[in-house]
Design a protein around this motif. Structure first.
Motif, PDB file in Angstrom:
ATOM      1  N   ILE A   1       0.872  -1.174   0.000  1.00 25.82           N
ATOM      2  CA  ILE A   1       0.000   0.000   0.000  1.00 25.82           C
ATOM      3  C   ILE A   1       0.910   1.224   0.000  1.00 25.82           C
ATOM      4  CG2 ILE A   1      -1.944  -1.116   1.143  1.00 25.82           C
ATOM      5  CD1 ILE A   1      -0.986   0.114   3.784  1.00 25.82           C
ATOM      6  N   ARG A   2       0.366   2.367  -0.363  1.00 18.31           N
ATOM      7  CA  ARG A   2       1.159   3.599  -0.409  1.00 18.31           C
ATOM      8  C   ARG A   2       0.538   4.618   0.523  1.00 18.31           C
ATOM      9  NH1 ARG A   2       6.187   4.981  -1.953  1.00 18.31           N
ATOM     10  NH2 ARG A   2       6.316   7.131  -2.628  1.00 18.31           N
ATOM     11  N   LEU A   3       1.343   5.149   1.435  1.00 16.51           N
ATOM     12  CA  LEU A   3       0.908   6.197   2.335  1.00 16.51           C
ATOM     13  C   LEU A   3       1.425   7.526   1.798  1.00 16.51           C
ATOM     14  CD1 LEU A   3      -0.146   7.363   5.035  1.00 16.51           C
ATOM     15  CD2 LEU A   3       2.065   6.735   6.028  1.00 16.51           C
ATOM     16  N   VAL A   4       0.552   8.528   1.734  1.00 12.60           N
ATOM     17  CA  VAL A   4       0.924   9.851   1.257  1.00 12.60           C
ATOM     18  C   VAL A   4       0.439  10.878   2.279  1.00 12.60           C
ATOM     19  CG1 VAL A   4       0.703  11.545  -0.606  1.00 12.60           C
ATOM     20  CG2 VAL A   4       0.689   9.095  -1.142  1.00 12.60           C
ATOM     21  N   VAL A   5       1.361  11.729   2.730  1.00  5.24           N
ATOM     22  CA  VAL A   5       1.028  12.799   3.670  1.00  5.24           C
ATOM     23  C   VAL A   5       1.404  14.104   2.988  1.00  5.24           C
ATOM     24  CG1 VAL A   5       1.354  13.697   5.993  1.00  5.24           C
ATOM     25  CG2 VAL A   5       1.621  11.244   5.572  1.00  5.24           C
ATOM     26  N   SER A   6       0.410  14.950   2.771  1.00  2.36           N
ATOM     27  CA  SER A   6       0.664  16.208   2.070  1.00  2.36           C
ATOM     28  C   SER A   6       0.083  17.374   2.869  1.00  2.36           C
ATOM     29  CB  SER A   6       0.078  16.166   0.657  1.00  2.36           C
ATOM     30  OG  SER A   6      -1.323  15.977   0.705  1.00  2.36           O
ATOM     31  N   ARG A   7       0.460  18.547   2.448  1.00  2.00           N
ATOM     32  CA  ARG A   7       0.035  19.762   3.144  1.00  2.00           C
ATOM     33  C   ARG A   7      -0.579  20.727   2.127  1.00  2.00           C
ATOM     34  NH1 ARG A   7       3.967  23.398   6.989  1.00  2.00           N
ATOM     35  NH2 ARG A   7       2.358  24.821   7.708  1.00  2.00           N
ATOM     36  N   PRO A   8      -1.870  20.566   1.831  1.00  2.00           N
ATOM     37  CA  PRO A   8      -2.505  21.413   0.816  1.00  2.00           C
ATOM     38  C   PRO A   8      -2.740  22.852   1.255  1.00  2.00           C
ATOM     39  CG  PRO A   8      -4.079  19.852   1.711  1.00  2.00           C
ATOM     40  CD  PRO A   8      -2.757  19.508   2.305  1.00  2.00           C
ATOM     41  N   GLY A   9      -2.626  23.135   2.533  1.00  2.00           N
ATOM     42  CA  GLY A   9      -2.786  24.495   3.040  1.00  2.00           C
ATOM     43  C   GLY A   9      -1.852  24.716   4.214  1.00  2.00           C
ATOM     44  N   PRO A  10      -1.692  25.943   4.654  1.00  2.00           N
ATOM     45  CA  PRO A  10      -0.746  26.246   5.732  1.00  2.00           C
ATOM     46  C   PRO A  10      -0.982  25.425   7.003  1.00  2.00           C
ATOM     47  CG  PRO A  10      -1.527  28.269   4.737  1.00  2.00           C
ATOM     48  CD  PRO A  10      -2.335  27.146   4.144  1.00  2.00           C
ATOM     49  N   ALA A  11      -2.237  25.167   7.357  1.00  6.63           N
ATOM     50  CA  ALA A  11      -2.542  24.399   8.563  1.00  6.63           C
ATOM     51  C   ALA A  11      -3.432  23.201   8.239  1.00  6.63           C
ATOM     52  CB  ALA A  11      -3.200  25.299   9.603  1.00  6.63           C
ATOM     53  N   THR A  12      -3.374  22.740   6.998  1.00  5.92           N
ATOM     54  CA  THR A  12      -4.176  21.590   6.573  1.00  5.92           C
ATOM     55  C   THR A  12      -3.252  20.469   6.134  1.00  5.92           C
ATOM     56  OG1 THR A  12      -5.941  23.052   5.798  1.00  5.92           O
ATOM     57  CG2 THR A  12      -5.963  20.792   4.969  1.00  5.92           C
ATOM     58  N   VAL A  13      -3.527  19.282   6.629  1.00  9.85           N
ATOM     59  CA  VAL A  13      -2.744  18.095   6.287  1.00  9.85           C
ATOM     60  C   VAL A  13      -3.697  17.044   5.741  1.00  9.85           C
ATOM     61  CG1 VAL A  13      -1.316  16.243   7.218  1.00  9.85           C
ATOM     62  CG2 VAL A  13      -1.030  18.566   8.055  1.00  9.85           C
ATOM     63  N   ARG A  14      -3.303  16.436   4.623  1.00  2.00           N
ATOM     64  CA  ARG A  14      -4.095  15.350   4.030  1.00  2.00           C
ATOM     65  C   ARG A  14      -3.291  14.065   4.163  1.00  2.00           C
ATOM     66  NH1 ARG A  14      -7.431  15.001  -1.570  1.00  2.00           N
ATOM     67  NH2 ARG A  14      -8.653  16.523  -0.433  1.00  2.00           N
ATOM     68  N   ILE A  15      -3.932  13.062   4.750  1.00  2.00           N
ATOM     69  CA  ILE A  15      -3.334  11.744   4.926  1.00  2.00           C
ATOM     70  C   ILE A  15      -4.110  10.798   4.023  1.00  2.00           C
ATOM     71  CG2 ILE A  15      -2.883   9.869   6.558  1.00  2.00           C
ATOM     72  CD1 ILE A  15      -3.020  12.085   8.785  1.00  2.00           C
ATOM     73  N   GLY A  16      -3.409  10.144   3.101  1.00  2.00           N
ATOM     74  CA  GLY A  16      -4.076   9.244   2.172  1.00  2.00           C
ATOM     75  C   GLY A  16      -3.377   7.899   2.096  1.00  2.00           C
ATOM     76  N   VAL A  17      -4.160   6.874   1.846  1.00  4.76           N
ATOM     77  CA  VAL A  17      -3.623   5.531   1.641  1.00  4.76           C
ATOM     78  C   VAL A  17      -4.144   5.026   0.304  1.00  4.76           C
ATOM     79  CG1 VAL A  17      -3.579   3.151   2.489  1.00  4.76           C
ATOM     80  CG2 VAL A  17      -3.402   5.048   4.100  1.00  4.76           C
ATOM     81  N   VAL A  18      -3.206   4.608  -0.542  1.00  4.34           N
ATOM     82  CA  VAL A  18      -3.524   4.116  -1.880  1.00  4.34           C
ATOM     83  C   VAL A  18      -3.368   2.609  -1.887  1.00  4.34           C
ATOM     84  CG1 VAL A  18      -2.871   4.220  -4.325  1.00  4.34           C
ATOM     85  CG2 VAL A  18      -2.681   6.269  -2.884  1.00  4.34           C
ATOM     86  N   ASP A  19      -4.361   1.927  -2.471  1.00  5.81           N
ATOM     87  CA  ASP A  19      -4.262   0.475  -2.645  1.00  5.81           C
ATOM     88  C   ASP A  19      -4.854   0.099  -3.993  1.00  5.81           C
ATOM     89  OD1 ASP A  19      -7.129  -0.352  -2.412  1.00  5.81           O
ATOM     90  OD2 ASP A  19      -6.922   0.349  -0.353  1.00  5.81           O
ATOM     91  N   LYS A  20      -4.729  -1.154  -4.364  1.00  4.89           N
ATOM     92  CA  LYS A  20      -5.164  -1.598  -5.690  1.00  4.89           C
ATOM     93  C   LYS A  20      -6.601  -2.096  -5.745  1.00  4.89           C
ATOM     94  CE  LYS A  20      -0.669  -2.457  -7.623  1.00  4.89           C
ATOM     95  NZ  LYS A  20       0.213  -3.383  -8.293  1.00  4.89           N
ATOM     96  N   SER A  21      -7.320  -2.034  -4.660  1.00  8.17           N
ATOM     97  CA  SER A  21      -8.727  -2.411  -4.674  1.00  8.17           C
ATOM     98  C   SER A  21      -9.550  -1.242  -5.199  1.00  8.17           C
ATOM     99  CB  SER A  21      -9.200  -2.777  -3.267  1.00  8.17           C
ATOM    100  OG  SER A  21     -10.597  -2.934  -3.246  1.00  8.17           O
ATOM    101  N   LYS A  22     -10.460  -1.517  -6.106  1.00  7.19           N
ATOM    102  CA  LYS A  22     -11.326  -0.459  -6.626  1.00  7.19           C
ATOM    103  C   LYS A  22     -12.598  -0.306  -5.797  1.00  7.19           C
ATOM    104  CE  LYS A  22      -9.555  -0.415 -11.246  1.00  7.19           C
ATOM    105  NZ  LYS A  22      -9.839  -0.030 -12.601  1.00  7.19           N
ATOM    106  N   ALA A  23     -12.823  -1.219  -4.857  1.00  9.13           N
ATOM    107  CA  ALA A  23     -14.018  -1.157  -4.018  1.00  9.13           C
ATOM    108  C   ALA A  23     -13.889  -0.006  -3.021  1.00  9.13           C
ATOM    109  CB  ALA A  23     -14.209  -2.470  -3.273  1.00  9.13           C
TER     110      ALA A  23
END
Length: 138
Positions: free
Chosen positions: A68-90
């Motif tokens: 799986i792929r974990l992605v942590v990004s900062r789309p705004g000065p005080a906003t954090v997006r935590i995402g997990v990518v996997d190969k299931s389309k469900a």
């Protein structure tokens, strides 16, 4: 851990490919805490650790790939997006847990802890994400 190119906020993102195993939850929590500390957003660390725990646990239980792929990004000065990518389309499915169930509360917890959450469909699977917002974003 991989640092990605800076986002519009000028802050790089963090990502890591993890084996789809329960042990990856602890690694994911450490990565989120590291990113939040680097950004001076330690106030979000406890909620971030819970959010990533739920996202990774769900991927470990339901994904169809070895990683799986974990992605942590900062789309705004005080906003954090935590995402997990996997190969299931469900997409993740909310199901009310019974009083005796040990699991099934992850999406309820995700909704309670995040300012927003969702699922992005990808050609090879999906990304499930949650956004946390610090004090300066309100």
């Amino acid at each position: 851990m991989t640092m990605t190119a800076p986002h519009p906020t000028g802050h790089p993102g963090y990502s890591e490919t993890l084996p789809r195993r329960p042990e990856s939850v602890a690694t994911a929590r450490r990565l989120v805490r590291t990113a939040l500390a680097a950004w001076g957003l330690e106030e979000l660390a406890d909620d971030g650790a819970l959010v990533v725990s739920e996202l990774v646990t769900n991927a470990v239980q339901h994904a169809r790939s070895e990683v799986i792929r974990l992605v942590v990004s900062r789309p705004g000065p005080a906003t954090v997006r935590i995402g997990v990518v996997d190969k299931s389309k469900a997409p993740p499915r909310h199901r009310p847990p019974g009083s005796e169930d040990d699991s099934g509360r992850g999406l309820v917890l995700l909704a309670a802890l995040t300012a927003a959450w969702g699922t992005d469909r990808l050609p090879w699977g999906k990304r499930v994400w949650g956004e946390l917002r610090g004090k300066d974003s309100r």
